[in-house]
Motif scaffolding. Sequence first.
Motif, PDB file in Angstrom:
ATOM      1  N   VAL A 204       0.853  -1.187   0.000  1.00  0.00           N
ATOM      2  CA  VAL A 204       0.000   0.000   0.000  1.00  0.00           C
ATOM      3  C   VAL A 204       0.889   1.238   0.000  1.00  0.00           C
ATOM      4  O   VAL A 204       1.790   1.361   0.828  1.00  0.00           O
ATOM      5  CB  VAL A 204      -0.938   0.019   1.228  1.00  0.00           C
ATOM      6  N   LEU A 205       0.625   2.147  -0.941  1.00  0.00           N
ATOM      7  CA  LEU A 205       1.420   3.363  -1.061  1.00  0.00           C
ATOM      8  C   LEU A 205       0.885   4.443  -0.129  1.00  0.00           C
ATOM      9  O   LEU A 205      -0.331   4.644  -0.033  1.00  0.00           O
ATOM     10  CB  LEU A 205       1.385   3.868  -2.507  1.00  0.00           C
ATOM     11  N   ALA A 206       1.801   5.138   0.551  1.00  0.00           N
ATOM     12  CA  ALA A 206       1.433   6.252   1.418  1.00  0.00           C
ATOM     13  C   ALA A 206       1.619   7.555   0.649  1.00  0.00           C
ATOM     14  O   ALA A 206       2.738   7.890   0.244  1.00  0.00           O
ATOM     15  CB  ALA A 206       2.295   6.249   2.683  1.00  0.00           C
ATOM     16  N   ILE A 207       0.502   8.273   0.445  1.00  0.00           N
ATOM     17  CA  ILE A 207       0.538   9.567  -0.244  1.00  0.00           C
ATOM     18  C   ILE A 207      -0.028  10.596   0.731  1.00  0.00           C
ATOM     19  O   ILE A 207      -1.238  10.776   0.836  1.00  0.00           O
ATOM     20  CB  ILE A 207      -0.295   9.536  -1.532  1.00  0.00           C
ATOM     21  N   GLY A 208       0.858  11.226   1.469  1.00  0.00           N
ATOM     22  CA  GLY A 208       0.400  12.090   2.542  1.00  0.00           C
ATOM     23  C   GLY A 208      -0.320  11.234   3.569  1.00  0.00           C
ATOM     24  O   GLY A 208       0.189  10.224   4.036  1.00  0.00           O
ATOM     25  N   ALA A 209      -1.574  11.619   3.905  1.00  0.00           N
ATOM     26  CA  ALA A 209      -2.379  10.841   4.837  1.00  0.00           C
ATOM     27  C   ALA A 209      -3.191   9.763   4.130  1.00  0.00           C
ATOM     28  O   ALA A 209      -3.867   8.973   4.770  1.00  0.00           O
ATOM     29  CB  ALA A 209      -3.319  11.776   5.613  1.00  0.00           C
ATOM     30  N   SER A 210      -3.137   9.734   2.806  1.00  0.00           N
ATOM     31  CA  SER A 210      -3.913   8.760   2.029  1.00  0.00           C
ATOM     32  C   SER A 210      -3.148   7.460   1.879  1.00  0.00           C
ATOM     33  O   SER A 210      -1.918   7.429   1.911  1.00  0.00           O
ATOM     34  CB  SER A 210      -4.243   9.321   0.644  1.00  0.00           C
ATOM     35  N   ARG A 211      -3.892   6.368   1.706  1.00  0.00           N
ATOM     36  CA  ARG A 211      -3.319   5.050   1.488  1.00  0.00           C
ATOM     37  C   ARG A 211      -3.906   4.473   0.206  1.00  0.00           C
ATOM     38  O   ARG A 211      -5.122   4.383   0.066  1.00  0.00           O
ATOM     39  CB  ARG A 211      -3.608   4.124   2.676  1.00  0.00           C
ATOM     40  N   VAL A 212      -3.042   4.084  -0.725  1.00  0.00           N
ATOM     41  CA  VAL A 212      -3.487   3.622  -2.042  1.00  0.00           C
ATOM     42  C   VAL A 212      -2.882   2.250  -2.332  1.00  0.00           C
ATOM     43  O   VAL A 212      -1.657   2.113  -2.378  1.00  0.00           O
ATOM     44  CB  VAL A 212      -3.055   4.617  -3.149  1.00  0.00           C
ATOM     45  N   PRO A 213      -3.708   1.212  -2.538  1.00  0.00           N
ATOM     46  CA  PRO A 213      -3.172  -0.103  -2.919  1.00  0.00           C
ATOM     47  C   PRO A 213      -2.468  -0.021  -4.271  1.00  0.00           C
ATOM     48  O   PRO A 213      -2.894   0.721  -5.156  1.00  0.00           O
ATOM     49  CB  PRO A 213      -4.431  -0.982  -3.008  1.00  0.00           C
ATOM     50  N   VAL A 214      -1.400  -0.770  -4.425  1.00  0.00           N
ATOM     51  CA  VAL A 214      -0.650  -0.749  -5.681  1.00  0.00           C
ATOM     52  C   VAL A 214      -1.546  -1.124  -6.861  1.00  0.00           C
ATOM     53  O   VAL A 214      -1.386  -0.612  -7.967  1.00  0.00           O
ATOM     54  CB  VAL A 214       0.560  -1.701  -5.582  1.00  0.00           C
ATOM     55  N   SER A 215      -2.509  -2.027  -6.624  1.00  0.00           N
ATOM     56  CA  SER A 215      -3.389  -2.470  -7.709  1.00  0.00           C
ATOM     57  C   SER A 215      -4.296  -1.357  -8.230  1.00  0.00           C
ATOM     58  O   SER A 215      -4.871  -1.482  -9.306  1.00  0.00           O
ATOM     59  CB  SER A 215      -4.251  -3.641  -7.234  1.00  0.00           C
ATOM     60  N   SER A 216      -4.432  -0.251  -7.464  1.00  0.00           N
ATOM     61  CA  SER A 216      -5.290   0.862  -7.889  1.00  0.00           C
ATOM     62  C   SER A 216      -4.542   1.904  -8.712  1.00  0.00           C
ATOM     63  O   SER A 216      -5.150   2.836  -9.230  1.00  0.00           O
ATOM     64  CB  SER A 216      -5.903   1.552  -6.655  1.00  0.00           C
ATOM     65  N   VAL A 217      -3.222   1.751  -8.827  1.00  0.00           N
ATOM     66  CA  VAL A 217      -2.417   2.739  -9.542  1.00  0.00           C
ATOM     67  C   VAL A 217      -2.673   2.642 -11.047  1.00  0.00           C
ATOM     68  O   VAL A 217      -2.642   1.560 -11.634  1.00  0.00           O
ATOM     69  CB  VAL A 217      -0.920   2.525  -9.254  1.00  0.00           C
ATOM     70  N   ARG A 218      -2.927   3.797 -11.664  1.00  0.00           N
ATOM     71  CA  ARG A 218      -3.183   3.848 -13.104  1.00  0.00           C
ATOM     72  C   ARG A 218      -1.955   4.292 -13.891  1.00  0.00           C
ATOM     73  O   ARG A 218      -1.692   3.811 -14.984  1.00  0.00           O
ATOM     74  CB  ARG A 218      -4.329   4.826 -13.402  1.00  0.00           C
ATOM     75  N   SER A 219      -1.226   5.237 -13.337  1.00  0.00           N
ATOM     76  CA  SER A 219      -0.063   5.760 -14.055  1.00  0.00           C
ATOM     77  C   SER A 219       0.967   6.286 -13.076  1.00  0.00           C
ATOM     78  O   SER A 219       0.653   6.566 -11.912  1.00  0.00           O
ATOM     79  CB  SER A 219      -0.465   6.871 -15.030  1.00  0.00           C
ATOM     80  N   ILE A 220       2.209   6.398 -13.536  1.00  0.00           N
ATOM     81  CA  ILE A 220       3.319   6.880 -12.716  1.00  0.00           C
ATOM     82  C   ILE A 220       4.061   7.951 -13.492  1.00  0.00           C
ATOM     83  O   ILE A 220       4.287   7.821 -14.705  1.00  0.00           O
ATOM     84  CB  ILE A 220       4.306   5.740 -12.379  1.00  0.00           C
ATOM     85  N   SER A 221       4.432   9.018 -12.807  1.00  0.00           N
ATOM     86  CA  SER A 221       5.218  10.070 -13.436  1.00  0.00           C
ATOM     87  C   SER A 221       6.192  10.637 -12.422  1.00  0.00           C
ATOM     88  O   SER A 221       6.060  10.422 -11.228  1.00  0.00           O
ATOM     89  CB  SER A 221       4.307  11.190 -13.967  1.00  0.00           C
ATOM     90  N   SER A 222       7.172  11.385 -12.919  1.00  0.00           N
ATOM     91  CA  SER A 222       8.192  11.952 -12.037  1.00  0.00           C
ATOM     92  C   SER A 222       7.695  13.142 -11.262  1.00  0.00           C
ATOM     93  O   SER A 222       8.197  13.480 -10.213  1.00  0.00           O
ATOM     94  CB  SER A 222       9.443  12.328 -12.853  1.00  0.00           C
ATOM     95  N   GLU A 223       6.690  13.841 -11.798  1.00  0.00           N
ATOM     96  CA  GLU A 223       6.161  15.010 -11.128  1.00  0.00           C
ATOM     97  C   GLU A 223       4.723  15.199 -11.536  1.00  0.00           C
ATOM     98  O   GLU A 223       4.253  14.659 -12.532  1.00  0.00           O
ATOM     99  CB  GLU A 223       6.964  16.267 -11.475  1.00  0.00           C
ATOM    100  N   LEU A 224       3.990  15.996 -10.742  1.00  0.00           N
ATOM    101  CA  LEU A 224       2.602  16.256 -11.020  1.00  0.00           C
ATOM    102  C   LEU A 224       2.449  17.062 -12.305  1.00  0.00           C
ATOM    103  O   LEU A 224       3.274  17.930 -12.608  1.00  0.00           O
ATOM    104  CB  LEU A 224       1.961  17.052  -9.866  1.00  0.00           C
ATOM    105  N   SER A 225       1.387  16.741 -13.034  1.00  0.00           N
ATOM    106  CA  SER A 225       1.115  17.515 -14.239  1.00  0.00           C
ATOM    107  C   SER A 225       0.661  18.905 -13.870  1.00  0.00           C
ATOM    108  O   SER A 225       0.007  19.106 -12.856  1.00  0.00           O
ATOM    109  CB  SER A 225       0.031  16.807 -15.067  1.00  0.00           C
ATOM    110  N   THR A 226       0.974  19.910 -14.687  1.00  0.00           N
ATOM    111  CA  THR A 226       0.589  21.270 -14.403  1.00  0.00           C
ATOM    112  C   THR A 226      -0.554  21.665 -15.305  1.00  0.00           C
ATOM    113  O   THR A 226      -0.804  21.060 -16.327  1.00  0.00           O
ATOM    114  CB  THR A 226       1.771  22.199 -14.623  1.00  0.00           C
TER     115      THR A 226
END
Length: 226
Positions: A204-226
């Motif tokens: 499970v990935l920790a994103i701030g206070a949020s918890r996201v299972p790896v299976s829920s990940v749709r895409s990965i990038s080096s930085e947030l889109s602007t």
Amino acid sequence: MASGVGSTTSSTSTASTSTAKGDAQQIAGNFTQFLTLLTTQLKNQNPLDPMDTNQFTQQLVQFAQVEQQLKGNDRLDSILTNAKAASAASATSFIGQTVTSDGKTAQLKDGSATWNLTPARAVSKATITILDAKGNVVGTQTKSLTTGSQTFSWNGRNSAGLSATEGQYTLKIDAFDATGQSVSVDTAVSGRVDGVDLSGSEPVLAIGASRVPVSSVRSISSELST
């Protein structure tokens, strides 16, 4: 900032492991008992009236099946261990990356929270309600949505124009097309991965206070889109 890689095994995982070990020990015990009975039987049979050949063959087949089951269980345990190790190693590579995952809850930080919205078709009127962690309505916006993926950003101002406290906020969307038909809107969130929790059956990935299972990940990038 969330803590680093977690490695504490959950009680559920511990219970499952204990059960698996108990089953293996039971099979091993039956295997040893069967072998003892078989050899004793062979030692004490009457040479003038030996065991029926068919029965003896059946017992040897049973002996081989139990042995194969034991070896198969050992191999499966080894495969499972290797798979978990590979999954853990892969999950740690997410740290420092920005991921987009399924979900309606985003983190409000530095006066900004962002969601990715993808309606099934063009929306002429979408009522977007922002809820806090307790389910209270913080603000409401009405807008149209085009077809395809798009970003919805909230500046953290509530309906009274005051800045909301940082934390997790959830979207509720009621969308309708030009004919008044309801339209489903897919919602995703993005954030930087601060850590990985490996205590459960799935990383499970920790994103701030949020918890996201790896299976829920749709895409990965080096930085947030602007």
